[in-house]
Write a protein that holds these residues in place. Structure first.
Motif, PDB file in Angstrom:
ATOM      1  N   CYS A  76      50.402  52.326  87.977  1.00  0.00           N
ATOM      2  CA  CYS A  76      49.407  53.138  87.264  1.00  0.00           C
ATOM      3  C   CYS A  76      50.108  54.126  86.330  1.00  0.00           C
ATOM      4  N   VAL A  77      51.197  54.725  86.812  1.00  0.00           N
ATOM      5  CA  VAL A  77      51.975  55.658  85.993  1.00  0.00           C
ATOM      6  C   VAL A  77      52.507  54.936  84.753  1.00  0.00           C
ATOM      7  N   ALA A  78      53.076  53.759  84.950  1.00  0.00           N
ATOM      8  CA  ALA A  78      53.644  53.001  83.831  1.00  0.00           C
ATOM      9  C   ALA A  78      52.587  52.679  82.780  1.00  0.00           C
ATOM     10  N   VAL A  79      51.399  52.270  83.222  1.00  0.00           N
ATOM     11  CA  VAL A  79      50.320  51.944  82.274  1.00  0.00           C
ATOM     12  C   VAL A  79      49.834  53.208  81.566  1.00  0.00           C
ATOM     13  N   ALA A  80      49.725  54.314  82.288  1.00  0.00           N
ATOM     14  CA  ALA A  80      49.300  55.578  81.669  1.00  0.00           C
ATOM     15  C   ALA A  80      50.293  56.006  80.590  1.00  0.00           C
ATOM     16  N   LEU A  81      51.580  55.849  80.847  1.00  0.00           N
ATOM     17  CA  LEU A  81      52.598  56.199  79.852  1.00  0.00           C
ATOM     18  C   LEU A  81      52.546  55.253  78.653  1.00  0.00           C
ATOM     19  N   ALA A  82      52.296  53.972  78.901  1.00  0.00           N
ATOM     20  CA  ALA A  82      52.177  53.008  77.805  1.00  0.00           C
ATOM     21  C   ALA A  82      50.961  53.320  76.935  1.00  0.00           C
ATOM     22  N   LEU A  83      49.867  53.700  77.577  1.00  0.00           N
ATOM     23  CA  LEU A  83      48.666  54.082  76.830  1.00  0.00           C
ATOM     24  C   LEU A  83      48.949  55.299  75.968  1.00  0.00           C
ATOM     25  N   SER A  84      49.625  56.269  76.538  1.00  0.00           N
ATOM     26  CA  SER A  84      49.969  57.482  75.807  1.00  0.00           C
ATOM     27  C   SER A  84      50.838  57.163  74.598  1.00  0.00           C
ATOM     28  N   ALA A  85      51.827  56.300  74.787  1.00  0.00           N
ATOM     29  CA  ALA A  85      52.707  55.907  73.681  1.00  0.00           C
ATOM     30  C   ALA A  85      51.923  55.160  72.608  1.00  0.00           C
ATOM     31  N   GLN A  86      51.008  54.316  73.051  1.00  0.00           N
ATOM     32  CA  GLN A  86      50.177  53.541  72.127  1.00  0.00           C
ATOM     33  C   GLN A  86      49.309  54.467  71.274  1.00  0.00           C
ATOM     34  N   GLN A  87      48.766  55.506  71.892  1.00  0.00           N
ATOM     35  CA  GLN A  87      47.898  56.443  71.189  1.00  0.00           C
ATOM     36  C   GLN A  87      48.667  57.315  70.210  1.00  0.00           C
ATOM     37  N   GLN A  88      49.979  57.484  70.444  1.00  0.00           N
ATOM     38  CA  GLN A  88      50.787  58.323  69.579  1.00  0.00           C
ATOM     39  C   GLN A  88      51.325  57.586  68.361  1.00  0.00           C
ATOM     40  N   ALA A  89      51.201  56.269  68.363  1.00  0.00           N
ATOM     41  CA  ALA A  89      51.676  55.490  67.219  1.00  0.00           C
ATOM     42  C   ALA A  89      50.826  55.821  65.998  1.00  0.00           C
ATOM     43  N   PRO A  90      51.455  56.136  64.874  1.00  0.00           N
ATOM     44  CA  PRO A  90      50.694  56.463  63.662  1.00  0.00           C
ATOM     45  C   PRO A  90      49.834  55.278  63.221  1.00  0.00           C
ATOM     46  N   SER A  91      48.642  55.568  62.759  1.00  0.00           N
ATOM     47  CA  SER A  91      47.714  54.499  62.375  1.00  0.00           C
ATOM     48  C   SER A  91      48.277  53.623  61.259  1.00  0.00           C
ATOM     49  N   TRP A  92      49.073  54.192  60.352  1.00  0.00           N
ATOM     50  CA  TRP A  92      49.654  53.394  59.272  1.00  0.00           C
ATOM     51  C   TRP A  92      50.631  52.364  59.829  1.00  0.00           C
ATOM     52  N   LEU A  93      51.349  52.736  60.907  1.00  0.00           N
ATOM     53  CA  LEU A  93      52.292  51.803  61.512  1.00  0.00           C
ATOM     54  C   LEU A  93      51.547  50.674  62.210  1.00  0.00           C
ATOM     55  N   VAL A  94      50.519  51.023  62.949  1.00  0.00           N
ATOM     56  CA  VAL A  94      49.715  50.013  63.641  1.00  0.00           C
ATOM     57  C   VAL A  94      49.117  49.042  62.632  1.00  0.00           C
ATOM     58  N   ALA A  95      48.553  49.569  61.543  1.00  0.00           N
ATOM     59  CA  ALA A  95      47.948  48.718  60.507  1.00  0.00           C
ATOM     60  C   ALA A  95      48.996  47.790  59.887  1.00  0.00           C
ATOM     61  N   HIS A  96      50.170  48.338  59.614  1.00  0.00           N
ATOM     62  CA  HIS A  96      51.240  47.525  59.017  1.00  0.00           C
ATOM     63  C   HIS A  96      51.669  46.397  59.957  1.00  0.00           C
ATOM     64  N   LEU A  97      51.896  46.723  61.227  1.00  0.00           N
ATOM     65  CA  LEU A  97      52.346  45.708  62.182  1.00  0.00           C
ATOM     66  C   LEU A  97      51.303  44.617  62.388  1.00  0.00           C
ATOM     67  N   LYS A  98      50.039  44.978  62.347  1.00  0.00           N
ATOM     68  CA  LYS A  98      48.978  43.980  62.509  1.00  0.00           C
ATOM     69  C   LYS A  98      48.931  42.996  61.349  1.00  0.00           C
ATOM     70  N   ARG A  99      49.445  43.393  60.184  1.00  0.00           N
ATOM     71  CA  ARG A  99      49.448  42.505  59.020  1.00  0.00           C
ATOM     72  C   ARG A  99      50.631  41.528  59.027  1.00  0.00           C
ATOM     73  N   LEU A 100      51.646  41.815  59.840  1.00  0.00           N
ATOM     74  CA  LEU A 100      52.841  40.962  59.847  1.00  0.00           C
ATOM     75  C   LEU A 100      52.594  39.649  60.584  1.00  0.00           C
ATOM     76  N   LYS A 101      53.331  38.636  60.177  1.00  0.00           N
ATOM     77  CA  LYS A 101      53.288  37.345  60.869  1.00  0.00           C
ATOM     78  C   LYS A 101      54.148  37.435  62.125  1.00  0.00           C
ATOM     79  N   LYS A 102      53.904  36.525  63.043  1.00  0.00           N
ATOM     80  CA  LYS A 102      54.619  36.512  64.321  1.00  0.00           C
ATOM     81  C   LYS A 102      56.137  36.521  64.118  1.00  0.00           C
TER      82      LYS A 102
END
Length: 131
Positions: A76-102
């Motif tokens: 549970c701790v590990a997932v909570a920390l992963a969620l926290s890290a995920q929420q801290q990622a800048p939206s521009w980075l998330v958008a950019h990574l989603k546009r990349l190919k595998k």
């Protein structure tokens, strides 16, 4: 997520072990829908975690044996920390990574891991740990 809160929920030892799991990249999935978070953590086995985040209170449920004795385990701790890290990622980075190919994502990940000896060591342990 404040580590002190996770430590209060899980206890010092489980909180530290959960932080190690997170740092080693053992959280393989985190999905949030409303107040529910579902995650998967690779430990001795694959464990399913559900976190509930209602009214500022976090509650955890896990498929591991330790969860029978504790409301909030290391997974549970590990997932909570992963969620926290995920929420801290800048939206521009998330958008950019989603546009990349595998292939582009794989190449970027390899470059990031290879450039950091701690990350490289954590991935090596993750890959060589029997499941």
């Amino acid at each position: 997520m404040d580590f002190t809160i996770l430590e209060q929920l899980a206890g010092h030892r489980s909180a530290v072990r959960g932080q190690n799991y997170f740092n080693e990249g053992r959280v393989t999935q985190v999905t949030r829908v409303g107040d529910q978070v579902v995650g998967v953590v690779e430990g001795r086995e694959r464990y399913s975690v559900t976190l509930s985040l209602e009214k500022g209170v976090i509650d955890g449920e896990c498929s591991c044996p330790a969860s029978e004795h504790s409301e909030f385990c290391k997974h549970c701790v590990a997932v909570a920390l992963a969620l926290s890290a995920q929420q801290q990622a800048p939206s521009w980075l998330v958008a950019h990574l989603k546009r990349l190919k595998k292939e582009q994502l794989i190449e970027a990940l390899i470059n990031e891991i290879a450039a950091d000896s701690r990350k490289l060591s954590a991935w090596e342990k993750r890959i060589n740990t029997p499941k």
